[in-house]
Design a protein around this motif. Structure first.
Motif, short mmCIF file in Angstrom:
data_model
loop_
_atom_site.label_atom_id
_atom_site.label_comp_id
_atom_site.label_asym_id
_atom_site.label_seq_id
_atom_site.Cartn_x
_atom_site.Cartn_y
_atom_site.Cartn_z
N LYS A 173 -32.80 32.47 -32.83
CA LYS A 173 -32.08 32.48 -31.56
C LYS A 173 -32.67 31.43 -30.62
N GLY A 174 -34.00 31.32 -30.59
CA GLY A 174 -34.67 30.32 -29.78
C GLY A 174 -34.35 28.90 -30.24
N ILE A 175 -34.30 28.71 -31.56
CA ILE A 175 -33.95 27.39 -32.09
C ILE A 175 -32.54 27.01 -31.65
N TRP A 176 -31.60 27.95 -31.75
CA TRP A 176 -30.21 27.68 -31.38
C TRP A 176 -30.12 27.33 -29.89
N GLN A 177 -30.83 28.04 -29.06
CA GLN A 177 -30.82 27.76 -27.62
C GLN A 177 -31.42 26.38 -27.35
N GLU A 178 -32.46 26.01 -28.06
CA GLU A 178 -33.08 24.70 -27.86
C GLU A 178 -32.13 23.58 -28.31
N LEU A 179 -31.41 23.79 -29.40
CA LEU A 179 -30.47 22.78 -29.88
C LEU A 179 -29.31 22.57 -28.90
N LYS A 180 -28.96 23.59 -28.15
CA LYS A 180 -27.92 23.44 -27.13
C LYS A 180 -28.38 22.54 -26.00
N ARG A 181 -29.68 22.50 -25.74
CA ARG A 181 -30.23 21.71 -24.65
C ARG A 181 -30.45 20.25 -25.02
#
Length: 96
Positions: free
Chosen positions: A29-37
């Motif tokens: 979930k953290g990886i996905w949020q970081e990729l959005k940024r």
């Protein structure tokens, strides 16, 4: 001996780390949020950067090849290098 933290009813306190699968889920979930940024480059810039890298790789390979040929020419001219290794291999039939 240290005691585990417990609340009034004898259960383990909530400060204990979450289970394995919840930690794995939180990780992705953290990886996905970081990729959005991430600010992704456009296709034109990507092509330009790719072409630049390929040209640099070609120039480096050509430079190494030219340097290798020059060293080989110098060593061949001086007699230190013949271009191939000559070794006499004796077969068992020749040994008799």
């Amino acid at each position: 001996m240290a005691r585990k933290k417990t609340d009034n009813r004898g259960k383990k306190a909530k400060s204990e780390k979450p289970g394995f699968f919840k930690r794995v889920r939180n990780f992705f979930k953290g990886i996905w949020q970081e990729l959005k940024r991430v600010s992704w480059t456009d296709a034109k810039t990507l092509r330009q950067n790719t072409a630049t890298v390929l040209v640099i790789i070609f120039i480096a390979a050509a430079s190494i090849w030219l340097f290798d040929m020059a060293i080989q020419g110098v060593l061949t001219a001086s007699g230190f290098y013949t271009g191939h290794e000559t070794r006499a291999i004796e077969s068992p039939a020749d040994a008799e």
